[in-house]
Write a protein that holds these residues in place. Structure first.
Motif, short mmCIF file in Angstrom:
data_model
loop_
_atom_site.label_atom_id
_atom_site.label_comp_id
_atom_site.label_asym_id
_atom_site.label_seq_id
_atom_site.Cartn_x
_atom_site.Cartn_y
_atom_site.Cartn_z
N GLY A 1 45.23 44.17 29.32
CA GLY A 1 44.42 44.81 30.35
C GLY A 1 43.39 43.92 31.01
N ILE A 2 43.35 42.64 30.64
CA ILE A 2 42.40 41.73 31.28
C ILE A 2 42.74 41.58 32.77
N PHE A 3 44.04 41.49 33.06
CA PHE A 3 44.50 41.37 34.44
C PHE A 3 45.26 42.63 34.85
N ARG A 4 45.04 43.05 36.08
CA ARG A 4 45.78 44.18 36.65
C ARG A 4 46.02 43.91 38.13
N VAL A 5 47.25 44.08 38.54
CA VAL A 5 47.61 43.91 39.94
C VAL A 5 48.03 45.27 40.50
N GLU A 6 47.44 45.66 41.61
CA GLU A 6 47.80 46.90 42.29
C GLU A 6 48.28 46.57 43.69
N VAL A 7 49.47 47.00 44.02
CA VAL A 7 50.01 46.79 45.35
C VAL A 7 50.58 48.12 45.84
N GLY A 8 50.25 48.50 47.06
CA GLY A 8 50.73 49.80 47.52
C GLY A 8 50.30 50.12 48.94
N TYR A 9 50.42 51.40 49.25
CA TYR A 9 50.12 51.90 50.59
C TYR A 9 48.75 52.55 50.59
N GLN A 10 47.96 52.23 51.61
CA GLN A 10 46.64 52.83 51.78
C GLN A 10 46.56 53.48 53.15
N PHE A 11 46.07 54.70 53.17
CA PHE A 11 45.93 55.48 54.40
C PHE A 11 44.45 55.63 54.70
N ASN B 1 39.41 58.41 67.42
CA ASN B 1 39.71 58.37 65.99
C ASN B 1 40.78 57.32 65.71
N ARG B 2 40.71 56.77 64.51
CA ARG B 2 41.66 55.73 64.12
C ARG B 2 42.33 56.08 62.82
N ILE B 3 43.62 55.80 62.73
CA ILE B 3 44.37 55.90 61.50
C ILE B 3 44.95 54.52 61.22
N ALA B 4 44.64 53.98 60.05
CA ALA B 4 45.15 52.67 59.66
C ALA B 4 46.15 52.85 58.52
N HIS B 5 47.34 52.31 58.72
CA HIS B 5 48.35 52.24 57.67
C HIS B 5 48.27 50.84 57.08
N ILE B 6 47.96 50.75 55.79
CA ILE B 6 47.56 49.47 55.21
C ILE B 6 48.47 49.08 54.05
N LEU B 7 48.91 47.84 54.07
CA LEU B 7 49.55 47.22 52.90
C LEU B 7 48.43 46.55 52.12
N ALA B 8 48.17 47.04 50.90
CA ALA B 8 47.03 46.57 50.11
C ALA B 8 47.52 45.88 48.84
N LEU B 9 46.96 44.72 48.57
CA LEU B 9 47.27 43.95 47.36
C LEU B 9 45.96 43.54 46.71
N ASN B 10 45.74 43.98 45.45
CA ASN B 10 44.48 43.72 44.77
C ASN B 10 44.72 43.21 43.36
N LEU B 11 43.93 42.20 42.97
CA LEU B 11 43.95 41.66 41.62
C LEU B 11 42.62 41.96 40.94
N PHE B 12 42.68 42.61 39.76
CA PHE B 12 41.49 42.95 39.00
C PHE B 12 41.45 42.11 37.73
N VAL B 13 40.27 41.57 37.42
CA VAL B 13 40.07 40.79 36.20
C VAL B 13 38.90 41.42 35.45
N ASN B 14 39.14 41.86 34.22
CA ASN B 14 38.11 42.50 33.40
C ASN B 14 37.95 41.73 32.10
N VAL B 15 36.77 41.14 31.89
CA VAL B 15 36.52 40.32 30.72
C VAL B 15 35.31 40.89 29.99
N LYS B 16 35.42 40.96 28.66
CA LYS B 16 34.31 41.43 27.82
C LYS B 16 33.99 40.38 26.78
N GLY B 17 32.70 40.20 26.49
CA GLY B 17 32.27 39.26 25.49
C GLY B 17 32.48 39.79 24.08
N LYS B 18 31.99 39.05 23.10
CA LYS B 18 32.14 39.45 21.70
C LYS B 18 31.08 40.48 21.33
N ARG B 19 31.32 41.14 20.22
CA ARG B 19 30.36 42.11 19.71
C ARG B 19 29.08 41.42 19.26
#
Length: 228
Positions: A192-202, A210-228
């Motif tokens: 779970g340190i790395f997570r990639v999300e790719v999909g459709y965003q409205f 008014n505007r409607i945007a159809h979006i191709l979204a690609l996101n990389l998440f990095v979650n790091v935790k130290g020691k106890r």
């Protein structure tokens, strides 16, 4: 989830409501990409934590960057408070002009976790500085992440974000500003340190046109935790 579906039905109804509504709505295709890094000092709470995201958004006629650092404090494993800054330059193709926006943001994040499931609520207030003026905005995200099995690195994510302008400006909407809905697969790696999300965003933006945007979204998440 019900809220996301209701919002989608409302927007679908707006699109099909008639030629007048269609004439007042502009549709576009965007590509958004982002890197989101969360570093918690200790693995358990209470603990300090840091945030940094870097995003690039390509729209017809312009490119927008977001540089957003922040500092937080994990009060409980499911409660985190944040304070941060953001710089948002927009580059206009036609003129070569750069329009800068600076923000101060405060945030409360609430997490509910169960095996393979994450429900998250993110409440954010923004003070937006641009062109010598200031506007205040409220943002609310509801997120659902699902990973069927820990041994399977695939899952999916659905989230919805509502934007409300608390005070307006010549360049900022007051009241209902916009709504974003995302759905797509997620890939998990390294516990779970790395997570990639790719999909459709409205995106629906409430404007004079008014505007409607159809979006191709690609996101990389990095979650790091130290020691106890």
């Amino acid at each position: 989830m019900r809220r996301c579906l209701l919002a989608a039905l409302v927007f679908a109804g707006a699109l099909s409501s008639g030629s007048d509504a269609a004439a007042q709505t502009r549709q576009q295709f965007d590509i958004w990409a982002g890197l989101f890094v969360n570093g918690q000092f200790k693995s358990d709470a209470p603990s300090g934590t840091t945030w940094f995201d870097l995003q690039g958004r390509r729209s017809p006629g312009s490119t927008t960057l977001i540089v957003r650092p922040g500092l937080g404090y994990v009060i409980r494993p499911w409660v985190t408070v944040w304070l941060g800054y953001a710089w948002i330059p927009e580059f206009i193709d036609e003129t070569g002009e750069r329009i800068d926006e600076h923000r101060i943001w405060e945030q409360l994040t609430l997490d509910y976790r169960a095996p393979g499931i994450l429900f998250q609520s993110r409440t954010r207030f923004e003070q937006r500085f641009r062109e010598g003026d200031i506007a205040h905005r409220f943002r609310q995200v509801a997120r659902f992440n699902y990973q069927p099995r820990e041994s399977l690195p695939l899952g999916f994510v659905v989230w919805d974000e509502l934007f409300l302008g608390m005070t307006g400006a010549t360049w900022a909407q007051k009241g209902f500003d916009q709504n974003r809905i995302f759905v797509g697969p997620a890939v998990f790696a390294f516990d779970g340190i790395f997570r990639v999300e790719v999909g459709y965003q409205f995106n629906y933006l409430n404007r004079a046109l008014n505007r409607i945007a159809h979006i191709l979204a690609l996101n990389l998440f990095v979650n790091v935790k130290g020691k106890r």
